[in-house]
Motif scaffolding. Structure first.
Motif, PDB file in Angstrom:
ATOM      1  N   LEU A  85       0.846  -1.194   0.000  1.00 45.60           N
ATOM      2  CA  LEU A  85       0.000   0.000   0.000  1.00 45.60           C
ATOM      3  C   LEU A  85       0.882   1.243   0.000  1.00 45.60           C
ATOM      4  O   LEU A  85       1.880   1.296   0.726  1.00 45.60           O
ATOM      5  N   TYR A  86       0.516   2.243  -0.802  1.00 47.10           N
ATOM      6  CA  TYR A  86       1.164   3.554  -0.730  1.00 47.10           C
ATOM      7  C   TYR A  86       0.364   4.415   0.232  1.00 47.10           C
ATOM      8  O   TYR A  86      -0.872   4.422   0.200  1.00 47.10           O
ATOM      9  N   THR A  87       1.051   5.159   1.088  1.00 52.15           N
ATOM     10  CA  THR A  87       0.338   5.915   2.109  1.00 52.15           C
ATOM     11  C   THR A  87       1.216   7.019   2.684  1.00 52.15           C
ATOM     12  O   THR A  87       2.351   7.238   2.229  1.00 52.15           O
ATOM     13  N   PHE A  88       0.692   7.720   3.684  1.00 52.06           N
ATOM     14  CA  PHE A  88       1.415   8.785   4.372  1.00 52.06           C
ATOM     15  C   PHE A  88       1.377   8.574   5.873  1.00 52.06           C
ATOM     16  O   PHE A  88       0.407   8.039   6.402  1.00 52.06           O
ATOM     17  N   MET A  89       2.430   9.028   6.541  1.00 52.56           N
ATOM     18  CA  MET A  89       2.364   9.289   7.972  1.00 52.56           C
ATOM     19  C   MET A  89       2.195  10.798   8.115  1.00 52.56           C
ATOM     20  O   MET A  89       2.941  11.562   7.478  1.00 52.56           O
ATOM     21  N   CYS A  90       1.226  11.218   8.918  1.00 56.71           N
ATOM     22  CA  CYS A  90       0.976  12.643   9.085  1.00 56.71           C
ATOM     23  C   CYS A  90       1.130  13.080  10.538  1.00 56.71           C
ATOM     24  O   CYS A  90       0.948  12.288  11.466  1.00 56.71           O
ATOM     25  N   TYR A  91       1.454  14.343  10.700  1.00 53.16           N
ATOM     26  CA  TYR A  91       1.446  14.965  12.014  1.00 53.16           C
ATOM     27  C   TYR A  91       0.001  15.268  12.408  1.00 53.16           C
ATOM     28  O   TYR A  91      -0.889  15.305  11.530  1.00 53.16           O
ATOM     29  N   PRO A  92      -0.264  15.541  13.678  1.00 50.22           N
ATOM     30  CA  PRO A  92      -1.632  15.881  14.089  1.00 50.22           C
ATOM     31  C   PRO A  92      -2.226  17.066  13.314  1.00 50.22           C
ATOM     32  O   PRO A  92      -3.436  17.116  13.093  1.00 50.22           O
ATOM     33  N   HIS A  93      -1.377  18.001  12.847  1.00 49.51           N
ATOM     34  CA  HIS A  93      -1.896  19.159  12.107  1.00 49.51           C
ATOM     35  C   HIS A  93      -2.145  18.839  10.626  1.00 49.51           C
ATOM     36  O   HIS A  93      -2.628  19.702   9.882  1.00 49.51           O
ATOM     37  N   GLY A  94      -1.818  17.619  10.168  1.00 50.66           N
ATOM     38  CA  GLY A  94      -2.108  17.212   8.792  1.00 50.66           C
ATOM     39  C   GLY A  94      -0.934  17.245   7.850  1.00 50.66           C
ATOM     40  O   GLY A  94      -0.999  16.689   6.751  1.00 50.66           O
ATOM     41  N   GLY A  95       0.154  17.914   8.247  1.00 48.54           N
ATOM     42  CA  GLY A  95       1.356  17.910   7.422  1.00 48.54           C
ATOM     43  C   GLY A  95       1.969  16.518   7.383  1.00 48.54           C
ATOM     44  O   GLY A  95       1.676  15.666   8.227  1.00 48.54           O
ATOM     45  N   VAL A  96       2.836  16.283   6.411  1.00 48.88           N
ATOM     46  CA  VAL A  96       3.339  14.937   6.160  1.00 48.88           C
ATOM     47  C   VAL A  96       4.680  14.687   6.853  1.00 48.88           C
ATOM     48  O   VAL A  96       5.637  15.439   6.660  1.00 48.88           O
ATOM     49  N   VAL A  97       4.733  13.628   7.655  1.00 51.36           N
ATOM     50  CA  VAL A  97       5.996  13.150   8.221  1.00 51.36           C
ATOM     51  C   VAL A  97       6.815  12.509   7.097  1.00 51.36           C
ATOM     52  O   VAL A  97       7.994  12.778   6.928  1.00 51.36           O
ATOM     53  N   ASP A  98       6.138  11.656   6.309  1.00 51.40           N
ATOM     54  CA  ASP A  98       6.778  10.998   5.165  1.00 51.40           C
ATOM     55  C   ASP A  98       5.719  10.257   4.359  1.00 51.40           C
ATOM     56  O   ASP A  98       4.635   9.960   4.869  1.00 51.40           O
ATOM     57  N   ASN A 268      -9.815   5.868  12.918  1.00 52.56           N
ATOM     58  CA  ASN A 268      -8.871   6.863  13.426  1.00 52.56           C
ATOM     59  C   ASN A 268      -7.504   6.676  12.792  1.00 52.56           C
ATOM     60  O   ASN A 268      -7.142   5.582  12.384  1.00 52.56           O
ATOM     61  N   PHE A 269      -6.767   7.765  12.670  1.00 55.85           N
ATOM     62  CA  PHE A 269      -5.343   7.751  12.345  1.00 55.85           C
ATOM     63  C   PHE A 269      -4.787   9.117  12.728  1.00 55.85           C
ATOM     64  O   PHE A 269      -5.538  10.094  12.844  1.00 55.85           O
ATOM     65  N   ILE A 270      -3.486   9.175  12.940  1.00 51.77           N
ATOM     66  CA  ILE A 270      -2.858  10.434  13.352  1.00 51.77           C
ATOM     67  C   ILE A 270      -3.018  11.469  12.236  1.00 51.77           C
ATOM     68  O   ILE A 270      -2.633  11.228  11.096  1.00 51.77           O
ATOM     69  N   GLY A 271      -3.612  12.607  12.578  1.00 52.36           N
ATOM     70  CA  GLY A 271      -3.848  13.681  11.601  1.00 52.36           C
ATOM     71  C   GLY A 271      -5.244  13.684  11.025  1.00 52.36           C
ATOM     72  O   GLY A 271      -5.605  14.593  10.265  1.00 52.36           O
ATOM     73  N   LYS A 272      -6.055  12.695  11.374  1.00 52.76           N
ATOM     74  CA  LYS A 272      -7.390  12.583  10.766  1.00 52.76           C
ATOM     75  C   LYS A 272      -8.248  13.818  11.017  1.00 52.76           C
ATOM     76  O   LYS A 272      -8.900  14.334  10.098  1.00 52.76           O
ATOM     77  N   GLU A 273      -8.249  14.292  12.254  1.00 53.06           N
ATOM     78  CA  GLU A 273      -9.112  15.431  12.602  1.00 53.06           C
ATOM     79  C   GLU A 273      -8.780  16.662  11.760  1.00 53.06           C
ATOM     80  O   GLU A 273      -9.660  17.317  11.203  1.00 53.06           O
ATOM     81  N   ALA A 274      -7.481  16.958  11.635  1.00 55.22           N
ATOM     82  CA  ALA A 274      -7.054  18.127  10.857  1.00 55.22           C
ATOM     83  C   ALA A 274      -7.370  17.968   9.375  1.00 55.22           C
ATOM     84  O   ALA A 274      -7.825  18.915   8.716  1.00 55.22           O
ATOM     85  N   LEU A 275      -7.147  16.759   8.839  1.00 56.81           N
ATOM     86  CA  LEU A 275      -7.413  16.531   7.419  1.00 56.81           C
ATOM     87  C   LEU A 275      -8.909  16.527   7.121  1.00 56.81           C
ATOM     88  O   LEU A 275      -9.337  17.031   6.069  1.00 56.81           O
ATOM     89  N   ALA A 276      -9.714  16.000   8.031  1.00 56.44           N
ATOM     90  CA  ALA A 276     -11.169  16.033   7.851  1.00 56.44           C
ATOM     91  C   ALA A 276     -11.666  17.472   7.850  1.00 56.44           C
ATOM     92  O   ALA A 276     -12.547  17.841   7.062  1.00 56.44           O
TER      93      ALA A 276
END
Length: 368
Positions: A85-98, A268-276
């Motif tokens: 799977l291709y995906t992202f890890m995000c910070y709580p604010h929605g920016g991308v860790v990687d 749930n996932f880290i950053g979901k609230e900000a991205l939603a």
């Protein structure tokens, strides 16, 4: 050159006359024969890349699935054993860790492939988010070599070195314990070029032998060693993002136009609230494709102008070898993101006209 790290294939790069540069602390070839020649070899025949600088992390344990599902934006529950799977890890604010690839070996064993420049940061982020999950993380980046054979002749070349039927490995699937020229390898039908091909993970001691065997097997098939330069022009034409360009701590996956890989219906996932929230309120800016109307080659970091003001910046730009146009990707204010909108690129001291076009610069040739 003593300060930076060398991959297990460094001697091969010197043998092929590679022009070595410092890339994220690694001594890697930016080109051998030339970026355009290597780019065209991958599009028409095959190219062989050293990507041993990439990072690999294992997540093992009874709650490894729950951990990874919480860590990344895409839905890991859809994966079969051996699927990727291709995906992202995000910070709580929605920016991308990687951005990363998630390999599912089985429900208790996942393999995460991350970007070379982010290995330490990513692993620290993963460790910080283990929480109460029953999972053990192993950063095995220092023990794994990786190479990628890409292009329409990739399967034919690699098949000469293995008894495993490569046609049975589907796109974004992998197979473990594949014998390639006698070496034990993990082989996945993945890549970063827009072409069919494979990525091969193996122990350092086998890397030089396998590289040599592939080059020999590809003699009649037009195989060339390819460097970082071609890797970037190829991924760009295929509109594949690069961390630090189209993705960053300040750029969300939605702004990058990669919302397909963000599953907001996951529990749930880290950053979901900000991205939603960003999704419901609407984007204020977005990565778009553009083509130069005036002469000039756009480059990463150039300002994008319109109506006498700065409206964004170029994330990647090239004189694209296959499509033979001066094109780019740019982050622009949403008001200027519609197709055919006229924009201007600040190319050094002059302003050059461009227009917004589809990011589908090149039709990908993956084997489905």
């Amino acid at each position: 050159m003593n300060e930076i790290r060398k991959t297990s294939l460094f001697e091969r790069h010197e043998h092929h006359g590679g022009k070595i540069i410092d890339f994220s602390g690694w001594a890697l070839p930016v080109q051998y024969e030339g970026i355009t020649a290597e780019h065209e070899a991958v599009r028409n025949f095959a190219g062989l890349f050293d990507v041993s600088h990439m990072g690999e992390v294992e997540a093992i344990g009874s709650q490894s699935f729950d951990f990874v599902q919480n860590l990344v934006t895409n839905d890991v529950s859809v994966l079969e054993d051996g699927q990727i799977l291709y995906t992202f890890m995000c910070y709580p604010h929605g920016g991308v860790v990687d951005d990363l690839l998630v390999y599912k070996f089985n429900k208790d064993h996942f393999y995460l492939v991350i970007n070379a420049s982010n290995v330490k940061k990513d692993f620290k982020w993963m460790e910080e988010n283990v929480g109460n999950f029953d999972v053990k993380l192993n950063n095995i980046s220092d023990y794994v070599s990786e190479m990628a054979i890409q292009g329409p002749n990739a399967q034919k070349i690699l098949q000469k070195l293995t008894d495993t039927d490569l046609s049975e490995i589907k796109f974004f699937y992998c197979k473990r314990d594949v014998a390639v020229a006698g070496a034990n390898c993990l082989v996945s039908r993945t890549g970063y070029t827009g072409e069919d091909g494979f990525e091969i993970y193996l122990f350092h001691e086998d890397a030089k032998k396998i590289w040599g065997a592939l080059m020999e097997a590809g003699k009649e098939e037009g195989l060339k060693p390819a460097g970082l330069g071609a890797r970037d022009t190829l991924r760009f034409e295929a509109s594949l993002p690069l961390y630090g360009n189209e993705l960053s701590e300040e750029i969300t996956p939605l702004e990058a136009g990669l919302g397909f890989f963000v599953k907001l219906d996951k529990p749930n996932f880290i950053g979901k609230e900000a991205l939603a929230k960003q999704n419901s309120e609407g984007l204020k800016r977005k990565v778009v494709g553009f083509e130069m109307i005036d002469k000039g080659i756009p480059r990463h970091g150039y300002d994008v102008m319109a109506d006498g003001k700065k409206i964004g910046f170029v994330t990647t730009g090239y004189a694209a070898p296959t499509v033979k146009k001066n094109i780019g990707l740019a982050m622009v204010d949403i008001a200027y993101a519609k197709l055919d909108t006229t924009i201007e690129i600040q190319v050094r001291k002059k302003v050059a006209k461009a227009k917004v076009i589809s990011k589908k610069f090149y039709t990908k040739n993956y084997k489905k």
